[in-house]
Design a protein around this motif. Sequence first.
Motif, PDB file in Angstrom:
ATOM      1  N   LEU A  35       0.837  -1.202   0.000  1.00 53.29           N
ATOM      2  CA  LEU A  35       0.000   0.000   0.000  1.00 53.29           C
ATOM      3  C   LEU A  35       0.872   1.254   0.000  1.00 53.29           C
ATOM      4  O   LEU A  35       0.636   2.189  -0.766  1.00 53.29           O
ATOM      5  CB  LEU A  35      -0.910   0.004   1.233  1.00 53.29           C
ATOM      6  N   HIS A  36       1.878   1.252   0.882  1.00 55.39           N
ATOM      7  CA  HIS A  36       2.788   2.397   0.947  1.00 55.39           C
ATOM      8  C   HIS A  36       3.485   2.619  -0.389  1.00 55.39           C
ATOM      9  O   HIS A  36       3.535   3.739  -0.907  1.00 55.39           O
ATOM     10  CB  HIS A  36       3.845   2.179   2.038  1.00 55.39           C
ATOM     11  N   GLY A  37       4.053   1.539  -0.937  1.00 55.35           N
ATOM     12  CA  GLY A  37       4.812   1.643  -2.180  1.00 55.35           C
ATOM     13  C   GLY A  37       3.961   2.105  -3.345  1.00 55.35           C
ATOM     14  O   GLY A  37       4.386   2.939  -4.150  1.00 55.35           O
ATOM     15  N   THR A  38       2.741   1.576  -3.436  1.00 56.93           N
ATOM     16  CA  THR A  38       1.832   1.945  -4.531  1.00 56.93           C
ATOM     17  C   THR A  38       1.416   3.405  -4.414  1.00 56.93           C
ATOM     18  O   THR A  38       1.397   4.140  -5.408  1.00 56.93           O
ATOM     19  CB  THR A  38       0.590   1.042  -4.518  1.00 56.93           C
ATOM     20  N   ARG A  39       1.086   3.824  -3.183  1.00 56.26           N
ATOM     21  CA  ARG A  39       0.718   5.237  -2.965  1.00 56.26           C
ATOM     22  C   ARG A  39       1.881   6.159  -3.280  1.00 56.26           C
ATOM     23  O   ARG A  39       1.723   7.195  -3.935  1.00 56.26           O
ATOM     24  CB  ARG A  39       0.261   5.410  -1.518  1.00 56.26           C
ATOM     25  N   GLU A  46      -7.288   0.327  -7.545  1.00 58.11           N
ATOM     26  CA  GLU A  46      -7.618  -1.102  -7.581  1.00 58.11           C
ATOM     27  C   GLU A  46      -7.330  -1.785  -6.245  1.00 58.11           C
ATOM     28  O   GLU A  46      -8.160  -2.529  -5.714  1.00 58.11           O
ATOM     29  CB  GLU A  46      -6.819  -1.790  -8.690  1.00 58.11           C
ATOM     30  N   ILE A  47      -6.151  -1.533  -5.664  1.00 58.88           N
ATOM     31  CA  ILE A  47      -5.791  -2.244  -4.433  1.00 58.88           C
ATOM     32  C   ILE A  47      -6.464  -1.646  -3.193  1.00 58.88           C
ATOM     33  O   ILE A  47      -6.564  -2.310  -2.161  1.00 58.88           O
ATOM     34  CB  ILE A  47      -4.265  -2.297  -4.223  1.00 58.88           C
ATOM     35  N   THR A  48      -6.934  -0.390  -3.293  1.00 61.57           N
ATOM     36  CA  THR A  48      -7.609   0.228  -2.150  1.00 61.57           C
ATOM     37  C   THR A  48      -9.124   0.111  -2.241  1.00 61.57           C
ATOM     38  O   THR A  48      -9.814   0.174  -1.218  1.00 61.57           O
ATOM     39  CB  THR A  48      -7.255   1.723  -2.040  1.00 61.57           C
ATOM     40  N   LEU A  60      -8.006  11.593  -3.579  1.00 60.73           N
ATOM     41  CA  LEU A  60      -7.198  10.584  -4.260  1.00 60.73           C
ATOM     42  C   LEU A  60      -6.022  10.165  -3.388  1.00 60.73           C
ATOM     43  O   LEU A  60      -5.707   8.981  -3.269  1.00 60.73           O
ATOM     44  CB  LEU A  60      -6.692  11.145  -5.596  1.00 60.73           C
ATOM     45  N   LEU A  61      -5.369  11.117  -2.779  1.00 54.04           N
ATOM     46  CA  LEU A  61      -4.228  10.840  -1.909  1.00 54.04           C
ATOM     47  C   LEU A  61      -4.708  10.553  -0.490  1.00 54.04           C
ATOM     48  O   LEU A  61      -5.519  11.308   0.059  1.00 54.04           O
ATOM     49  CB  LEU A  61      -3.253  12.020  -1.899  1.00 54.04           C
ATOM     50  N   ARG A  62      -4.207   9.472   0.080  1.00 49.41           N
ATOM     51  CA  ARG A  62      -4.579   9.082   1.445  1.00 49.41           C
ATOM     52  C   ARG A  62      -3.336   8.676   2.231  1.00 49.41           C
ATOM     53  O   ARG A  62      -2.327   8.259   1.666  1.00 49.41           O
ATOM     54  CB  ARG A  62      -5.540   7.895   1.423  1.00 49.41           C
ATOM     55  N   GLY A  63      -3.444   8.781   3.536  1.00 52.32           N
ATOM     56  CA  GLY A  63      -2.392   8.279   4.394  1.00 52.32           C
ATOM     57  C   GLY A  63      -2.505   6.763   4.507  1.00 52.32           C
ATOM     58  O   GLY A  63      -3.583   6.193   4.284  1.00 52.32           O
ATOM     59  N   VAL A  64      -1.414   6.117   4.837  1.00 54.62           N
ATOM     60  CA  VAL A  64      -1.409   4.663   4.999  1.00 54.62           C
ATOM     61  C   VAL A  64      -0.873   4.320   6.379  1.00 54.62           C
ATOM     62  O   VAL A  64       0.212   4.756   6.761  1.00 54.62           O
ATOM     63  CB  VAL A  64      -0.531   3.982   3.921  1.00 54.62           C
TER      64      VAL A  64
END
Length: 281
Positions: free
Chosen positions: A133-137, A204-206, A213-217
């Motif tokens: 999740l971190h890497g994709t974001r 897709e993964i979220t 669009l941008l979110r914290g993880v």
Amino acid sequence: MFTIAHEKLALLLQHIKDGYAPNTIRAYKADMEEFITYCEARQLTPLPADPFIVADFLIEATQQGIKASTIRRKASSISAIHRLSYLEDPTKHPEVKIAVRKVNRKLGTRFKQAHPINRDLLEKMISSCDNSLHGTRNKMLLLLAYESLRRRSELVSLLIEDLEFKSDGTCSILLRDSKTDQSANGFTIYLGSRTTKAIKKWLEITGLQNGPLLRGVRGNNITSNYESGQIARTFKKIAKANGVAPEVVQKISGHSTRVGSAQDLLTNGESLGQIMARVGW
């Protein structure tokens, strides 16, 4: 302590809030509240303010370890609040102008530009972004920030429902609010296939379908939003993980992609006017 001056300020800010950008309102509030506190601690009147008191306030601010630009902003806030209150602007007095010159000479006025995240550094940073999740974001953030050349506040304001995916593998997204779009007409940002692919993978993964669009993880969970101040911390963390020199990491900010992308565009032959239009300078 909430005094009459604080109450007047609160009423004025409420009155003008729809006519100014949120960041401007926050600056007016913080700077003027500081000035009111300064005056009332000395049993002085903050509204209307004596120019000599404003001058003393600005000079004393040089001891706070802040930049000259921040002190000039304080003077601008005091000026704006007086004008919007239909009071004489104390910052027009020669004594305040002299104080500002003293501040500039003491602290310097040189602008410290963010270290650019240009194409080479961008690719190096992207290479460390895995499929988590971190890497994709982070990959999406880097590509989006670099290609769109948008400010931090603009990036975090982008909404999923304003995305429009094209048949050619690209997409566009509406920027509803911008520092340079005071009339809030909106501005469409066009993004290439690589950034579009990164956005699609993130969605897709979220499973996200609307909202920011941008979110914290946090661990395996995503937050409801992503603060603009987090962008610089994310950039620094990625750069540090890639072995970027500490002195360079320290100079990376949330505007580094804007600076780097603009420099790359200039190197690739785009005119200064074209770049300024794209960046919003």
